[in-house]
Design an enzyme around this catalytic site. Structure first.
Site, mmCIF file in Angstrom:
data_model
loop_
_atom_site.group_PDB
_atom_site.id
_atom_site.type_symbol
_atom_site.label_atom_id
_atom_site.label_comp_id
_atom_site.label_asym_id
_atom_site.label_seq_id
_atom_site.Cartn_x
_atom_site.Cartn_y
_atom_site.Cartn_z
ATOM 1 N N ARG A 69 0.837 -1.193 0.000
ATOM 2 C CA ARG A 69 0.000 0.000 0.000
ATOM 3 C C ARG A 69 0.872 1.243 0.000
ATOM 4 O O ARG A 69 1.991 1.229 0.490
ATOM 5 C CB ARG A 69 -0.924 0.010 1.220
ATOM 6 C CG ARG A 69 -2.103 -0.965 1.107
ATOM 7 C CD ARG A 69 -3.013 -0.921 2.321
ATOM 8 N NE ARG A 69 -2.362 -1.452 3.494
ATOM 9 C CZ ARG A 69 -1.743 -0.747 4.419
ATOM 10 N NH1 ARG A 69 -1.726 0.583 4.363
ATOM 11 N NH2 ARG A 69 -1.159 -1.334 5.445
ATOM 12 N N LYS A 206 -9.700 -2.514 1.684
ATOM 13 C CA LYS A 206 -9.425 -1.393 2.570
ATOM 14 C C LYS A 206 -10.179 -0.123 2.143
ATOM 15 O O LYS A 206 -10.664 0.634 2.974
ATOM 16 C CB LYS A 206 -7.914 -1.142 2.652
ATOM 17 C CG LYS A 206 -7.143 -2.319 3.243
ATOM 18 C CD LYS A 206 -7.645 -2.668 4.594
ATOM 19 C CE LYS A 206 -7.112 -3.883 5.300
ATOM 20 N NZ LYS A 206 -5.789 -4.376 5.192
ATOM 21 N N SER A 248 -1.250 -3.825 10.263
ATOM 22 C CA SER A 248 -0.899 -4.695 9.146
ATOM 23 C C SER A 248 0.358 -5.510 9.461
ATOM 24 O O SER A 248 1.332 -4.980 9.987
ATOM 25 C CB SER A 248 -0.659 -3.857 7.892
ATOM 26 O OG SER A 248 -1.813 -3.108 7.611
ATOM 27 N N CYS A 250 0.834 -7.775 11.696
ATOM 28 C CA CYS A 250 1.107 -7.932 13.134
ATOM 29 C C CYS A 250 0.360 -9.109 13.742
ATOM 30 O O CYS A 250 0.200 -9.186 14.964
ATOM 31 C CB CYS A 250 0.799 -6.643 13.879
ATOM 32 S SG CYS A 250 1.983 -5.343 13.507
ATOM 33 N N THR A 253 -4.145 -12.667 10.822
ATOM 34 C CA THR A 253 -4.446 -13.921 10.135
ATOM 35 C C THR A 253 -4.005 -15.104 10.992
ATOM 36 O O THR A 253 -4.722 -16.097 11.129
ATOM 37 C CB THR A 253 -3.750 -13.957 8.752
ATOM 38 O OG1 THR A 253 -4.220 -12.845 7.993
ATOM 39 C CG2 THR A 253 -4.059 -15.249 8.017
ATOM 40 N N ASP A 275 -9.284 -10.082 8.861
ATOM 41 C CA ASP A 275 -8.749 -8.733 8.592
ATOM 42 C C ASP A 275 -9.725 -7.600 8.903
ATOM 43 O O ASP A 275 -9.306 -6.547 9.358
ATOM 44 C CB ASP A 275 -8.317 -8.639 7.125
ATOM 45 C CG ASP A 275 -7.377 -7.466 6.850
ATOM 46 O OD1 ASP A 275 -6.386 -7.315 7.588
ATOM 47 O OD2 ASP A 275 -7.642 -6.692 5.908
HETATM 48 P P1 GTP Z 1 -2.348 -7.924 7.322
HETATM 49 O O1 GTP Z 1 -2.871 -8.939 6.381
HETATM 50 O O2 GTP Z 1 -1.270 -7.076 6.727
HETATM 51 O O3 GTP Z 1 -3.409 -7.077 7.935
HETATM 52 O O4 GTP Z 1 -1.519 -8.719 8.473
HETATM 53 P P2 GTP Z 1 -1.964 -9.623 9.723
HETATM 54 O O5 GTP Z 1 -2.226 -8.748 10.906
HETATM 55 O O6 GTP Z 1 -3.011 -10.576 9.333
HETATM 56 O O7 GTP Z 1 -0.595 -10.407 10.072
HETATM 57 P P3 GTP Z 1 -0.224 -11.960 9.912
HETATM 58 O O8 GTP Z 1 -1.048 -12.850 10.773
HETATM 59 O O9 GTP Z 1 -0.176 -12.293 8.478
HETATM 60 O O10 GTP Z 1 1.256 -11.974 10.508
HETATM 61 C C1 GTP Z 1 2.300 -11.188 9.985
HETATM 62 C C2 GTP Z 1 3.646 -11.752 10.376
HETATM 63 O O11 GTP Z 1 3.748 -11.831 11.796
HETATM 64 C C3 GTP Z 1 3.884 -13.149 9.838
HETATM 65 O O12 GTP Z 1 5.191 -13.240 9.314
HETATM 66 C C4 GTP Z 1 3.712 -14.032 11.051
HETATM 67 O O13 GTP Z 1 4.507 -15.207 10.982
HETATM 68 C C5 GTP Z 1 4.135 -13.130 12.212
HETATM 69 N N1 GTP Z 1 3.395 -13.470 13.460
HETATM 70 C C6 GTP Z 1 2.060 -13.647 13.596
HETATM 71 N N2 GTP Z 1 1.711 -13.998 14.859
HETATM 72 C C7 GTP Z 1 2.877 -14.025 15.562
HETATM 73 C C8 GTP Z 1 3.192 -14.322 16.942
HETATM 74 O O14 GTP Z 1 2.332 -14.636 17.771
HETATM 75 N N3 GTP Z 1 4.509 -14.225 17.292
HETATM 76 C C9 GTP Z 1 5.478 -13.891 16.398
HETATM 77 N N4 GTP Z 1 6.743 -13.836 16.811
HETATM 78 N N5 GTP Z 1 5.219 -13.619 15.077
HETATM 79 C C10 GTP Z 1 3.944 -13.682 14.676
HETATM 80 C C1 SPV Z 2 -2.952 -4.745 5.208
HETATM 81 O O1 SPV Z 2 -1.983 -4.116 4.770
HETATM 82 O O2 SPV Z 2 -3.479 -4.491 6.328
HETATM 83 C C2 SPV Z 2 -3.521 -5.850 4.413
HETATM 84 C C3 SPV Z 2 -3.091 -5.992 3.020
HETATM 85 O O3 SPV Z 2 -4.391 -6.552 4.897
HETATM 86 S S1 SPV Z 2 -3.859 -4.847 1.982
HETATM 87 O O4 SPV Z 2 -5.012 -5.465 1.347
HETATM 88 O O5 SPV Z 2 -2.894 -4.451 0.970
HETATM 89 O O6 SPV Z 2 -4.302 -3.690 2.750
HETATM 90 MN MN MN Z 3 -4.912 -5.835 7.035
#
Ligand code: GTP
Ligand code: SPV
Ligand code: MN
Length: 590
Positions: A69, A206, A248, A250, A253, A275
């Site tokens: 983004r 978004k 994002s 963090c 998922t 999300d």
């Molecule tokens: P967006 O799709 O961008 O909104 O991201 P999200 O908030 O869904 O994040 P996602 O679950 O994809 O995690 C992002 C990164 O953080 C990945 O590389 C995960 O492996 C890492 N991660 C997620 N949960 C944890 C956790 O509990 N501990 C650690 N150390 N890393 C984590």
């Molecule tokens: C984020 O960045 O929080 C995402 C990916 O979930 S995007 O659809 O590009 O916003």
């Molecule tokens: Mn997101």
């Protein structure tokens, strides 16, 4: 084609401006999807991945300048600048239309204009909202098919007379100088040009479901939030739902698809959304949530059998991968994948792990996949009323300061905790990674109006909802002196959620601190986990002095919102800061 006059007139008007060769109305069917995929395989927009191990999986490589983004090119174009607030970039609607229409002029020459009617939310739900995206990108159409309820059924609701958000998108020339992501909240309109990437181009996500929807939600009495929704079933068979707002990349998922640790037999996790959550007040005075999306656009790196087995298994078929690396036998590959060896990086260049200095997959590489393929998919994701929310979690990436978990003392205190959130920047948006920035409610890039008004609106739910959820703050990312994460995270996070759910039911031992309630020693169950008391102590420590400075910083940040800042929020901040200061004074006198 459509019987809806407003829609057909808008499509005609766009076609006059952008001059496509063809116009295609998407029906959302499988045949249409397959035709699009075949076309993209033929022209190199997609590559087919290994047919045996990854059936119907495809790789798309973005332009290297278009992989995240772009917040500096994203604008809220409200009539009044103050309504967009210091949290948004702003342009007058007039100037914005002029600028962007010049870029749309003739932009679809020689291309097909696709009309995508879509529904955000269960197709039968009165809380769902409609949209129509016009795009010249078949990649966008294929992604929208996975991410939304797209096609005939959505068009039926529009033709029955329901209002819809209009979104106009063109890939343009992909030059960052010709890229703009514009929102006209009063017109319920989005115009996006010059990017083919996720959040910039899949306008249902978004742009609609957060920026436009947050504005619309305030008008209509509900909330549009950057939150996962997950059901936690205990061994007695009782399922309670929580929502969590993390910035994002963090962990949304991952938390939404969590697999309980071995020490938690009989526990089950049900994913409703990963999300975005749309929350409304139910007749019972509780907050209920629907997931407006139908698929996941998830971060690939870090996904493996250990961290997120559900996601890992979900993305082995019918998946579009964007900007991952590939192995010799055309399997997708990314950092954190335990098998295979990348031979080609995300840009299609030869790759040798032995000599490489850069990751093979882009740190923001993504998968697009239907939610229904997730082994932990909850049928409740289709429930028209959604699911009742027992607890809301705010959280971010904080190497220091923020304890593993703490609980707000009241709704108002919880709103302060959300409004005071900060997190280290990730690769999900262009710019420097790792810097701590304020990201209230994980909505900094997505709140479609002035944060001051948004916090005031959040505060108003104390009277709108008779039984609001408890509010917590979590941090899976606190680090020790060695720079390593103190908490194992992922599945083990259930231990922390269990304590929170206990608190919601009036038990769960806690110590009161100025920033909120933290788990008492021994209150988080650690059976089967190799972690010592000292580490737990560090994870739960509240450093009053550091928190006092934090609340001073929050005061400065709040000051930017001037008279739009709710007094109640500032009072709440003063109350917490005052308690911390007193504690600090005592410590220095002792
Ligand atoms: P967006 O799709 O961008 O909104 O991201 P999200 O908030 O869904 O994040 P996602 O679950 O994809 O995690 C992002 C990164 O953080 C990945 O590389 C995960 O492996 C890492 N991660 C997620 N949960 C944890 C956790 O509990 N501990 C650690 N150390 N890393 C984590
Ligand atoms: C984020 O960045 O929080 C995402 C990916 O979930 S995007 O659809 O590009 O916003
Ligand atoms: Mn997101």
């Amino acid at each position: 084609m459509t019987t809806n006059r407003a829609l057909s007139e808008w499509v005609d008007e766009v076609a006059r401006l952008t001059r496509p060769e063809n116009v295609h109305w998407c029906d959302g069917g499988e045949e249409e999807f397959q035709r699009l995929i075949d076309g993209m395989l033929a022209d190199g927009t997609l590559y087919e991945l290994n047919r045996e191990s990854y059936p119907r999986c495809y790789l798309h490589r973005s332009d290297p300048s278009d992989v995240a983004r772009v917040e500096h090119l994203t604008f809220i174009c409200s009539e009044n600048e103050a309504d967009a607030g210091p949290n948004n970039h702003w342009m007058t609607p007039n100037e914005a239309h002029k600028k962007v229409d010049a870029l749309f002029e003739g932009a679809m020459k020689g291309r097909t204009l696709y009309v995508i009617p879509y529904c955000m939310g269960p197709i039968q739900s009165s809380h769902a909202r409609l949209g129509v995206e016009i795009t010249d990108s078949p990649y966008v159409v294929a992604n929208m098919k996975i991410m939304t309820r797209m096609g005939r059924q959505a068009l039926d609701r529009i033709e029955a007379g329901e209002p819809f958000v209009r979104g106009l998108h063109s890939t343009g020339d992909l030059s960052p100088d010709h890229r703009l992501i514009l929102h006209f909240p009063e017109e319920r309109l989005i115009k996006s040009v010059g990017s083919g990437y996720g959040g910039n181009a899949l306008l249902g996500k978004k742009c609609h479901a957060l920026r436009i929807a947050s504005w619309q939600a305030r008008d209509e009495g509900w909330l549009a939030e950057h939150m996962l929704i997950v059901g936690i079933q205990n061994p007695e068979g009782k399922t309670r739902y929580i929502a969590a707002a993390f910035p994002s990349a963090c962990g949304k998922t991952n938390l939404a698809m969590l697999i309980p640790p071995k020490a938690y037999p009989g526990w089950k996790i049900w994913t409703v959304g990963d999300d975005i959550a749309w929350l409304h007040v139910g007749d019972d005075g509780r907050l209920w949530a629907i997931n407006p999306e139908a698929g996941y656009f998830g971060v690939v790196p870090g996904t493996n059998e250990k961290t997120n087995k559900n996601a890992y298994d979900t993305i082995t078929k019918n998946t579009i991968f964007t900007n991952v690396a590939v192995t010799e036998d055309m399997e997708p590959w990314w950092e954190g994948k335990k098998t295979g060896k990348p031979v080609t990086d995300w840009q299609g260049r030869p790759y040798d792990p032995a000599t490489a200095s850069e990751p093979a997959a882009h740190p923001n590489s993504r998968f697009t996949v239907s939610a229904q393929q997730n082994p932990s998919y909850s049928e409740e994701a289709e429930a028209p009323e959604g699911v009742p929310i027992s607890a809301i979690f705010f959280g971010g990436r904080r190497a220091s300061l923020a304890p593993l978990i703490f609980e707000a003392k009241s709704w108002e205190h919880g709103v302060l905790i959300g409004a005071g959130m900060a997190s280290e920047k990730t690769a999900a948006a262009a710019g420097k990674v790792g810097e701590v920035r304020r990201d209230p409610m994980a909505m900094k890039p997505f709140c479609g109006y002035n944060y001051g008004d948004y916090w005031r609106y959040w505060l108003s739910f104390a009277r709108r909802a008779e039984h609001p959820p408890h509010i917590f703050h979590v941090n899976w990312f606190r680090k020790g002196a060695d720079g390593k994460f103190l908490w194992p995270g992922f599945g083990e996070n259930l231990r922390v959620l269990e304590w929170a759910l206990e608190r919601c039911e009036g038990h769960g031992d806690a110590d009161e601190t100025p920033i909120g309630f933290v788990p008492a020693r021994g209150a988080i169950h650690l059976e089967g986990l190799d972690i010592d008391n000292q580490t737990m102590g560090k994870l739960l420590a509240v450093d009053d002095e550091a928190w006092y400075s934090e609340y001073e910083e929050i005061a400065e940040y709040f000051a930017d919102y001037g008279e739009r800042l709710p007094e109640k929020l500032e009072h709440e901040r003063e109350r917490v800061a005052g308690a911390l200061n007193v504690a600090g004074d005592k410590a220095s006198q002792a």
